[in-house]
Design a protein around this motif. Structure first.
Motif, PDB file in Angstrom:
ATOM      1  N   THR A  40     124.686  75.265 -42.753  1.00  0.00           N
ATOM      2  CA  THR A  40     124.483  74.154 -43.674  1.00  0.00           C
ATOM      3  C   THR A  40     124.175  72.868 -42.926  1.00  0.00           C
ATOM      4  N   HIS A  45     118.585  75.484 -43.305  1.00  0.00           N
ATOM      5  CA  HIS A  45     119.646  75.824 -44.249  1.00  0.00           C
ATOM      6  C   HIS A  45     119.394  77.233 -44.787  1.00  0.00           C
ATOM      7  N   PRO A  70     121.001  80.187 -47.746  1.00  0.00           N
ATOM      8  CA  PRO A  70     121.809  80.193 -48.976  1.00  0.00           C
ATOM      9  C   PRO A  70     123.073  81.027 -48.871  1.00  0.00           C
ATOM     10  N   HIS A 115     121.723  70.857 -50.654  1.00  0.00           N
ATOM     11  CA  HIS A 115     122.194  72.183 -50.228  1.00  0.00           C
ATOM     12  C   HIS A 115     123.713  72.205 -50.083  1.00  0.00           C
ATOM     13  N   GLN A 119     124.372  75.140 -52.219  1.00  0.00           N
ATOM     14  CA  GLN A 119     124.343  76.319 -51.343  1.00  0.00           C
ATOM     15  C   GLN A 119     123.287  77.345 -51.774  1.00  0.00           C
ATOM     16  N   ASP A 120     122.145  76.874 -52.271  1.00  0.00           N
ATOM     17  CA  ASP A 120     121.126  77.795 -52.789  1.00  0.00           C
ATOM     18  C   ASP A 120     119.739  77.535 -52.206  1.00  0.00           C
ATOM     19  N   ILE A 121     119.661  76.886 -51.046  1.00  0.00           N
ATOM     20  CA  ILE A 121     118.368  76.521 -50.458  1.00  0.00           C
ATOM     21  C   ILE A 121     118.131  77.308 -49.174  1.00  0.00           C
ATOM     22  N   ASN A 134     115.769  76.774 -46.287  1.00  0.00           N
ATOM     23  CA  ASN A 134     114.909  75.739 -45.713  1.00  0.00           C
ATOM     24  C   ASN A 134     114.494  76.187 -44.308  1.00  0.00           C
TER      25      ASN A 134
END
Length: 382
Positions: free
Chosen positions: A80, A99, A101, A178, A182-184, A186
């Motif tokens: 993260t 990042h 997820p 994020h 917590q769903d990216i 990148n």
């Protein structure tokens, strides 16, 4: 001797007090930093009329934003922070991630929150192609179809796939987004449209490295509404038809549009233009047209491995579901047109400009939600 011990104790007390003071100051600085970032995102949402939307049965305010997330069991290599993490396997080139997820794989919702999910038969992870600055698009999905994690006998998770930004403010906003959701996914790659195929392949690569083969993979755009009832029915129907009897496994379902013998784009002004050198044939093989399509992680792996032999095409949906599929000798009968389609384009087309997105989303999401609200649903908020 006694005076020395007293002096030593006094020094220890002072050191402990100093350490606690330093920790408190650092914590307060973090709170101040995070509050500033939260204020930045909230202001961005407010500018786009998204801080108090009534969508279907959901009256969502700023307070709800703090709790909307995909939390749960960590996936491999979960990070993260803003430092790229390299992943490399024998068959894939290196991909650097800023990042990654977190996906609620099984236990928490199944055992504590969602009684409707007992005996879950399928699990789908939707990789939504977005861009770093499309904060509003992502939030709309989180507040509408992306909020429902269970429909009847299936599990659904949404991952937003974005490239790299060079803008420090955007990087900070994405990091905070994020942190909250917590769903990216990148990755360290171009975020522009001409590299859309590589973005899709990055999502496929992460899926094949981190998800079991029996999971379902989907590719989608960030400007679509999804009828989860139609999606669930199509998956169940085709799982019964293809899951056991087909040597290729689960098919490719075109949830937005199905093309059969469509002509390539030869207009040089079109963003989908293909020259004769890029694609010499007069017709595309049967394929899915953008928006949203799904298949198994197993088949996504085969398509991904085969893609390494070719230069990517801008029309990534046609290239992957049509051209690469045909090169692998996967029959066209494995490309399915569901009835009805499950995905609907909600912005960027005539009559629905982004400036009216609040009223448009209220009306169209309400209509979409009514189609599947009778299903067994679960939000699975932690």
């Amino acid at each position: 001797m006694r005076s020395i011990r007293l002096l030593w104790k006094r020094e220890m007390v002072l050191l402990l007090f100093g350490a606690l003071t330093l920790s408190a100051c650092s914590f307060l600085k973090y709170i101040d930093w995070r509050s500033t970032k939260l204020a930045g995102i909230t202001a961005h949402l407010r500018e786009n009329n998204l801080t108090n939307l009534h969508l279907g049965t959901m009256n969502l305010t700023e307070e709800h934003l703090k709790g909307i997330s995909l939390t749960g069991e960590l996936t491999p290599n979960n990070v993260t922070n803003s430092t790229p993490v390299e992943t490399l396997t024998a068959s894939h080139p290196k991909i650097n991630y800023f990042h990654q997820p977190t996906i609620p794989f099984m236990e928490k919702c199944d055992l504590t929150r969602c009684d409707t999910t007992k005996g879950t038969e399928w699990r789908l992870v939707v990789f939504v192609k977005s861009t770093t600055t499309n904060f509003v698009h992502r939030e709309l999905i989180r507040r509408t179809w992306g909020k429902w994690h269970y429909v009847e006998n299936g599990f659904i998770a949404v991952v937003f796939l974005i490239g790299k930004s060079d803008n420090p403010k955007t990087i900070d906003l994405v990091r905070e987004e994020h942190f909250r959701n917590q769903d990216i996914l990148n990755y360290d790659g171009p975020d522009d449209y001409k590299n859309i195929a590589n973005k899709t392949l990055t999502g496929m690569s992460w899926a094949t490295e981190n998800l079991p083969d029996h999971y379902l993979y989907a590719s989608a755009d960030d400007d679509f509404l999804v009828d989860l009832g139609a999606l669930q029915e199509a998956i169940v129907e085709n799982e019964k038809t293809f899951g056991v009897n087909s040597t290729a496994g689960f098919p490719i379902i075109c949830f937005y549009r199905y093309l059969d013998k469509a002509e390539p784009y030869r207009n040089k002004k079109s963003k989908w233009y293909l020259s004769k050198e890029e694609y010499p044939h007069d017709f595309f093989p049967r394929c899915c047209l953008g928006g949203m399509y799904t298949t198994s992680v197993r088949l996504a792996r085969r398509l991904l491995e085969h893609s390494r032999k070719f230069e990517p095409m801008r029309v990534d949906d046609v290239w992957i579901t049509g051209i690469l599929r045909e090169n692998l000798s996967i029959p066209e009968t494995m490309v399915i047109k569901p009835s009805p389609y499950a995905a609907k384009h909600y912005t960027g087309f005539k009559g629905k400009p982004s400036k009216t997105i609040r009223s448009f989303m209220h009306a169209d999401w309400t209509k979409t939600f009514e189609k599947f609200r009778h299903k067994k649903l679960c939000l699975c908020d932690y």
